[in-house]
Design a protein around this motif. Structure first.
Motif, short mmCIF file in Angstrom:
data_model
loop_
_atom_site.label_atom_id
_atom_site.label_comp_id
_atom_site.label_asym_id
_atom_site.label_seq_id
_atom_site.Cartn_x
_atom_site.Cartn_y
_atom_site.Cartn_z
N PRO A 68 -22.54 17.44 -14.86
CA PRO A 68 -22.00 17.30 -16.21
C PRO A 68 -22.23 15.93 -16.85
CG PRO A 68 -20.43 18.41 -14.78
CD PRO A 68 -21.52 17.90 -13.90
N THR A 69 -22.21 14.85 -16.05
CA THR A 69 -22.42 13.52 -16.62
C THR A 69 -23.88 13.32 -16.99
OG1 THR A 69 -20.63 12.67 -15.25
CG2 THR A 69 -22.09 11.05 -16.24
N LEU A 70 -24.78 13.76 -16.12
CA LEU A 70 -26.21 13.67 -16.41
C LEU A 70 -26.55 14.52 -17.62
CD1 LEU A 70 -29.10 12.83 -15.74
CD2 LEU A 70 -29.20 14.71 -14.10
N ALA A 71 -25.98 15.71 -17.72
CA ALA A 71 -26.24 16.60 -18.85
C ALA A 71 -25.80 15.95 -20.16
CB ALA A 71 -25.53 17.93 -18.65
N ALA A 72 -24.60 15.35 -20.16
CA ALA A 72 -24.12 14.69 -21.37
C ALA A 72 -24.97 13.50 -21.74
CB ALA A 72 -22.66 14.25 -21.16
N ALA A 73 -25.41 12.74 -20.75
CA ALA A 73 -26.25 11.57 -21.01
C ALA A 73 -27.58 11.99 -21.61
CB ALA A 73 -26.47 10.79 -19.72
#
Length: 379
Positions: free
Chosen positions: A295-300
């Motif tokens: 989720p963090t990589l996707a948002a970034a």
């Protein structure tokens, strides 16, 4: 323009097998408008669409019209120039739906015209507002969007994929996520994986789920052709025994790159510079990245303007707690929201697959300052 729409259909058959090359379709018409040959580019290093169609037509190609989705190549690589193959076969007219943006191979239209062939450059007609030309050019651009975008921007096309609940969760509060979606959805994911040349995940996903990140059939057997696996791992925390490092029989020899900030470069937050990573993948002739988590990589990636498409597999369950599909993003107000265009809706068992297209940038400019509570556990 029916022949061009047919050429687009043919081109689509090469999706997933021709990378890093473009998909291309070709239809040959005799002077009476009858189809005498068809072809598509089937694999990198194999015959191009024009050559396949010419072989199918034989002598009927002399005096014919070649209808192609992409400008015939004008260089010698692993195969000879299609421009010369058309000339040698005696083709007298060529319709081109999209010009080749790759300087090495471009120039086919000019070379054919110099040799006396009549070339109808459909992008010229589309620019002038011709509705039929606009339709076929749009279709030819769409079927070849991955390769065209990668060549024009110098970085791969990025597809973000996630399996989510009705309330947008990718796992329960205790971290369990197998399986949110149904077997039909998971089978479709492997079809998608088979069509890309790179699968990317954050180190948080590797630490939490220990995924193999390979293409497998319904029985779990790995496919012969496997995408490159990339782990976005800012500080090199991927365990030596992680399954994503497995290059043996269970992974069919799939290669892995652990991309660290030291190797790729870091952004202002100290984490892997995603723009730099994708640019490097482009230099390595990677055209299509499937971003699988977390989720963090996707948002970034979304904040950096790097996500071209989002594929969401929505299961008919709700959790009410647990990590969301996007976490730690930079959007702080509704006016900064990333807005997608719904492209397709399909059903897989009890699940629904939603495909959205996003406007992206070539440089990946962030939308604003980081929001509170941003975690680097996923990258």
């Amino acid at each position: 323009m029916a022949a061009l729409h047919r050429a687009v259909e043919l081109a689509d058959r090469g999706a997933g097998t021709v990378l890093p090359n473009p998909v291309v379709g070709c239809v040959l018409l005799d002077p009476d408008g009858r189809t005498v040959g068809e072809g598509w580019h089937q694999r990198a290093g194999g015959p191009h669409a024009e050559v396949v169609a010419l072989a199918a037509a034989g002598e009927a190609a002399r005096g014919a019209t070649a209808v192609v989705t992409l400008e015939p190549c004008n260089h010698t690589g692993r195969t000879g120039p299609c421009r010369q193959a058309l000339l040698d076969a005696g083709v007298t007219r060529v319709l081109v739906a999209v010009r080749d943006p790759w300087p090495t191979a471009g120039g086919g239209i000019a070379a054919l015209r110099a040799a006396g062939v009549t070339v109808l450059d459909l992008p010229e007609l589309a620019a002038g507002g011709d509705p039929a030309a606009v339709s076929v050019v749009s279709a030819a651009e769409e079927v070849n969007r991955v390769w065209l975008a990668a060549v024009r921007r110098g970085r791969p096309w990025v597809t973000l994929k996630a399996g989510i609940t009705l309330d947008g969760r990718v796992a329960a509060a205790d971290g369990t996520s197998r399986w949110i979606t149904s077997p039909p959805s998971r089978a479709d994911v492997h079809v998608l994986r088979a069509a890309v040349d790179t699968i990317m995940a954050g180190v948080g996903t590797v630490l939490a789920d220990d995924p193999l990140l390979t293409v497998r059939d319904d029985a779990g057997r790995p496919s012969v052709r496997q995408p490159l696996r990339v782990v976005v791992d800012s500080t090199g925390r991927t365990p030596a025994a992680a399954r994503v490092r497995d290059t043996g029989e269970s992974a069919a020899g799939a290669a892995t790159w652990i991309a660290t900030a030291q190797e790729v470069g870091a952004g202002a937050d100290g984490r892997v510079d995603l723009v730099g990573l994708l640019t490097e993948l482009g230099r390595r002739d990677r055209r299509h990245v499937l971003l699988e988590g977390g989720p963090t990589l996707a948002a970034a990636a979304l904040d950096a303007g790097l996500v071209d498409e989002m594929w969401l597999y929505v299961a008919p369950i709700a959790l009410g707690a647990g990590p969301s599909v996007l976490q730690g993003g930079r959007v702080g107000t509704l006016t900064q929201a990333h807005r997608g265009e719904l492209i397709d809706v399909a059903r897989f068992g009890p699940d629904v697959r939603l495909r959205y297209r996003f406007e992206t940038t070539s440089l990946g400019d962030p939308v604003g300052p980081p929001g509170p509570g941003v975690s680097d556990s996923m990258i």
